[in-house]
Design an enzyme around this catalytic site. Structure first.
Site, PDB file in Angstrom:
ATOM      1  NE  ARG A   1      -4.324  -1.358   0.350  1.00  0.00           N
ATOM      2  CZ  ARG A   1      -5.484  -1.405   1.197  1.00  0.00           C
ATOM      3  NH1 ARG A   1      -5.523  -0.292   2.135  1.00  0.00           N
ATOM      4  NH2 ARG A   1      -6.348  -2.511   0.786  1.00  0.00           N
TER       5      ARG A   1
ATOM      6  NE  ARG B   1      -6.926   5.707   2.527  1.00  0.00           N
ATOM      7  CZ  ARG B   1      -7.963   4.732   3.188  1.00  0.00           C
ATOM      8  NH1 ARG B   1      -8.930   5.264   3.336  1.00  0.00           N
ATOM      9  NH2 ARG B   1      -7.544   3.653   3.188  1.00  0.00           N
TER      10      ARG B   1
ATOM     11  NE  ARG C   1      -9.476   7.519  -2.452  1.00  0.00           N
ATOM     12  CZ  ARG C   1     -10.839   7.822  -2.276  1.00  0.00           C
ATOM     13  NH1 ARG C   1     -11.271   8.989  -2.810  1.00  0.00           N
ATOM     14  NH2 ARG C   1     -11.304   7.256  -1.405  1.00  0.00           N
TER      15      ARG C   1
ATOM     16  CG  ASP D   1      -8.805  -3.104  -4.320  1.00  0.00           C
ATOM     17  OD1 ASP D   1      -8.473  -2.461  -3.205  1.00  0.00           O
ATOM     18  OD2 ASP D   1      -9.887  -3.971  -4.159  1.00  0.00           O
TER      19      ASP D   1
ATOM     20  CE1 TYR E   1     -13.354  -7.621   1.682  1.00  0.00           C
ATOM     21  CE2 TYR E   1     -11.501  -9.009   0.830  1.00  0.00           C
ATOM     22  CZ  TYR E   1     -12.026  -8.154   1.708  1.00  0.00           C
ATOM     23  OH  TYR E   1     -10.877  -7.496   2.570  1.00  0.00           O
TER      24      TYR E   1
HETATM   25  O1  CP3 Z   1      -0.017  -1.948  -2.097  1.00  0.00           O
HETATM   26  C1  CP3 Z   1      -0.534  -1.267  -3.212  1.00  0.00           C
HETATM   27  O2  CP3 Z   1       0.110  -0.193  -2.803  1.00  0.00           O
HETATM   28  C2  CP3 Z   1      -1.055  -1.738  -4.342  1.00  0.00           C
HETATM   29  C3  CP3 Z   1      -2.444  -1.401  -4.599  1.00  0.00           C
HETATM   30  C4  CP3 Z   1      -3.449  -2.059  -3.483  1.00  0.00           C
HETATM   31  C5  CP3 Z   1      -4.481  -1.738  -3.137  1.00  0.00           C
HETATM   32  N1  CP3 Z   1      -5.222  -2.635  -2.266  1.00  0.00           N
HETATM   33  C6  CP3 Z   1      -4.991  -0.131  -3.068  1.00  0.00           C
HETATM   34  C7  CP3 Z   1      -6.029   0.439  -2.236  1.00  0.00           C
HETATM   35  C8  CP3 Z   1      -3.402  -3.433  -3.355  1.00  0.00           C
HETATM   36  C9  CP3 Z   1      -2.318  -4.582  -3.590  1.00  0.00           C
HETATM   37  C10 CP3 Z   1      -4.707  -3.700  -2.538  1.00  0.00           C
HETATM   38  C11 CP3 Z   1      -5.001  -5.175  -2.001  1.00  0.00           C
HETATM   39  C12 CP3 Z   1      -6.017  -5.275  -1.445  1.00  0.00           C
HETATM   40  N2  CP3 Z   1      -7.257  -4.587  -1.514  1.00  0.00           N
HETATM   41  C13 CP3 Z   1      -6.180  -6.415  -0.419  1.00  0.00           C
HETATM   42  C14 CP3 Z   1      -5.398  -7.285  -0.093  1.00  0.00           C
HETATM   43  C15 CP3 Z   1      -4.288  -6.776   0.746  1.00  0.00           C
HETATM   44  C16 CP3 Z   1      -4.709  -6.327   2.186  1.00  0.00           C
HETATM   45  O3  CP3 Z   1      -4.620  -5.150   2.505  1.00  0.00           O
HETATM   46  O4  CP3 Z   1      -5.269  -7.143   3.020  1.00  0.00           O
HETATM   47  C17 CP3 Z   1      -7.811  -6.160   0.133  1.00  0.00           C
HETATM   48  C18 CP3 Z   1      -8.422  -7.115   1.161  1.00  0.00           C
HETATM   49  C19 CP3 Z   1      -8.258  -5.221  -0.707  1.00  0.00           C
HETATM   50  C20 CP3 Z   1      -9.643  -4.814  -0.591  1.00  0.00           C
HETATM   51  C21 CP3 Z   1      -9.688  -3.632   0.010  1.00  0.00           C
HETATM   52  N3  CP3 Z   1      -9.292  -2.249  -0.796  1.00  0.00           N
HETATM   53  C22 CP3 Z   1     -10.347  -2.813   1.071  1.00  0.00           C
HETATM   54  C23 CP3 Z   1     -10.794  -3.829   2.307  1.00  0.00           C
HETATM   55  C24 CP3 Z   1     -10.244  -1.746   1.018  1.00  0.00           C
HETATM   56  C25 CP3 Z   1     -10.796  -0.661   2.274  1.00  0.00           C
HETATM   57  C26 CP3 Z   1      -9.731  -0.339   3.217  1.00  0.00           C
HETATM   58  C27 CP3 Z   1      -8.938   1.027   3.186  1.00  0.00           C
HETATM   59  O5  CP3 Z   1      -7.715   0.966   3.408  1.00  0.00           O
HETATM   60  O6  CP3 Z   1      -9.523   1.879   2.963  1.00  0.00           O
HETATM   61  C28 CP3 Z   1      -9.609  -1.209  -0.052  1.00  0.00           C
HETATM   62  C29 CP3 Z   1      -9.408   0.331  -0.642  1.00  0.00           C
HETATM   63  C30 CP3 Z   1      -8.077   0.540  -1.100  1.00  0.00           C
HETATM   64  N4  CP3 Z   1      -7.229  -0.547  -1.903  1.00  0.00           N
HETATM   65  C31 CP3 Z   1      -7.241   1.462  -1.110  1.00  0.00           C
HETATM   66  C32 CP3 Z   1      -6.034   1.506  -1.656  1.00  0.00           C
HETATM   67  C33 CP3 Z   1      -5.000   2.593  -1.865  1.00  0.00           C
HETATM   68  C34 CP3 Z   1      -7.785   3.062  -0.419  1.00  0.00           C
HETATM   69  C35 CP3 Z   1      -8.585   3.629  -1.367  1.00  0.00           C
HETATM   70  C36 CP3 Z   1      -8.641   5.110  -1.055  1.00  0.00           C
HETATM   71  O7  CP3 Z   1      -9.456   5.401  -0.067  1.00  0.00           O
HETATM   72  O8  CP3 Z   1      -8.000   5.951  -1.542  1.00  0.00           O
END
Ligand code: CP3
Length: 338
Positions: free
Chosen positions: A23, A27, A36, A73, A146
């Site tokens: 990640r 943010r 964003r 994602d 999911y």
């Molecule tokens: O690692 C990276 O920088 C690459 C991009 C990436 C994202 N999500 C961006 C993201 C990767 C590899 C993921 C994987 C992901 N997404 C997983 C597996 C890894 C983990 O964290 O367990 C899961 C379960 C998801 C599903 C997901 N996406 C959730 C549960 C959420 C909400 C939680 C949160 O942090 O808001 C997201 C959103 C998400 N995916 C964001 C980012 C940068 C935040 C979105 C935003 O508000 O800008």
């Protein structure tokens, strides 16, 4: 110039170790928040190759990490397969819980995820040669969680279905495995140097289901990718796998194991096949807290990594509340390691 991540994935000790953070585009970076806001919402950002490439590159420019990870994602694949998806602000993902695997449209997926493949092409063209580009997909079991529950939070429906309608869960996992094979293959063809499978919820399954829904699909994906792209490297991340980790490492054929923060690295190394490459496993909270928590956690991890092929990372994603100065300090600590 050598690509440090590739060398470590090939099993060679690289020192100081290659460093990137799960990640890392997110943010905690003001420049991410600005892009964003311009994109409107998170999914529009994921599907906009120009802006997604820009946020992928931001942490590389700022911190000089050894790898970039495609900005997207794991839930883009269910979206591409035809399942609804939205991100409710501050609540995380919401999908209409899947009732029938026949509602999915695997044939339509490649066109739907085409913008993500275009992002890969743009990022690889813009990245310095020594910085690796990591493509990714969710692990089939985690994405199925999911899809079947419609949201995070323990996945009670998936847990129950795995006992009461295992054929349904198996069907969804099989569709995801084959779709992920094509999806990851397209990322590699577009320039990803290696790929990672985020099996973040692997740890909710009891051993027999872990074997069926986590190990077997990962093994199939690894073999399928190797057949299409000889020499490709795959990082598995079976989070919270506990004592199943050794069997995962042995049976799947993955080239490296992403390790969560609650597993002791030397114990994991002793349990897995000799030469297993690890990636991880600094506690994201130590990074957030900084100070003595960060200094001690980083020193301990570096000492445990010394003498081995290791990729330095967190044990889970960086949280939005991490001060940038703490990330800069971690980079400094790793670069100065001796
Ligand atoms: O690692 C990276 O920088 C690459 C991009 C990436 C994202 N999500 C961006 C993201 C990767 C590899 C993921 C994987 C992901 N997404 C997983 C597996 C890894 C983990 O964290 O367990 C899961 C379960 C998801 C599903 C997901 N996406 C959730 C549960 C959420 C909400 C939680 C949160 O942090 O808001 C997201 C959103 C998400 N995916 C964001 C980012 C940068 C935040 C979105 C935003 O508000 O800008």
């Amino acid at each position: 110039m050598a690509m440090k991540l590739r060398d470590a994935l090939a099993g060679r000790e690289v020192w100081p170790p290659p460093l990137w953070l799960m990640r890392q585009a997110g943010r905690y970076l003001p420049e991410y928040r600005a892009v964003r806001a311009k994109a409107g919402d998170f999914l529009s950002l994921c599907l906009n190759p120009e802006l997604a490439a820009e946020v992928t590159l931001q942490p590389i420019r700022k911190f000089g990490f050894d790898a970039a990870i495609l900005f997207s994602d794991i839930l883009i694949l269910p979206l591409a397969l035809g399942q609804g998806l939205r991100f409710a602000e501050g609540e995380g993902p919401r999908l209409p819980p899947l009732e029938d695997a026949r509602l999915l449209r695997p044939g339509a997926a490649p066109d739907a995820y085409a913008p993500v493949i275009e992002t890969v092409r743009r990022v690889r063209a813009a990245l310095p040669a020594e910085v690796a580009l990591i493509g990714f997909a969710g692990g089939p079991a985690t994405v199925a969680c999911y899809m079947l529950d419609g949201q995070g939070g323990g996945f009670p429906r998936t847990r129950r279905l795995a006992y009461e309608q295992p054929g349904f869960v198996r069907e969804v996992v099989e569709i995801l495995t084959e779709a992920s094979l094509d999806y990851l293959s397209a990322q590699i063809a577009a320039g990803a140097d290696c790929v990672m499978l985020f099996e973040s919820w692997a740890g909710i399954f009891p051993p027999a289901q872990f074997r069926e829904f986590v190990i077997a699909p990962t093994r199939r994906l690894r073999a399928g990718l190797a057949a299409r792209h000889p020499g490709v490297r795959v990082i598995g991340f079976p989070r919270l796998a506990g004592l199943m980790l050794a069997e995962f490492a042995r049976e799947t054929g993955v080239d490296a194991i992403g390790l969560d923060s609650v597993t002791d690295l030397p114990l994991a190394r002793a349990a897995c096949p000799p030469g297993t490459v690890f990636q991880g496993n600094l506690d994201p909270l130590a990074l957030r807290l900084g100070g003595a928590a960060l200094e001690e956690a980083a020193a301990r991890l570096l000492a445990q990594a010394r003498g081995h092929a290791h990729i330095l990372n967190l044990g889970h994603g960086i949280t939005p509340d991490v001060p940038e100065a703490h990330v800069a300090r971690l980079v400094e600590l790793v670069r100065q390691a001796r």
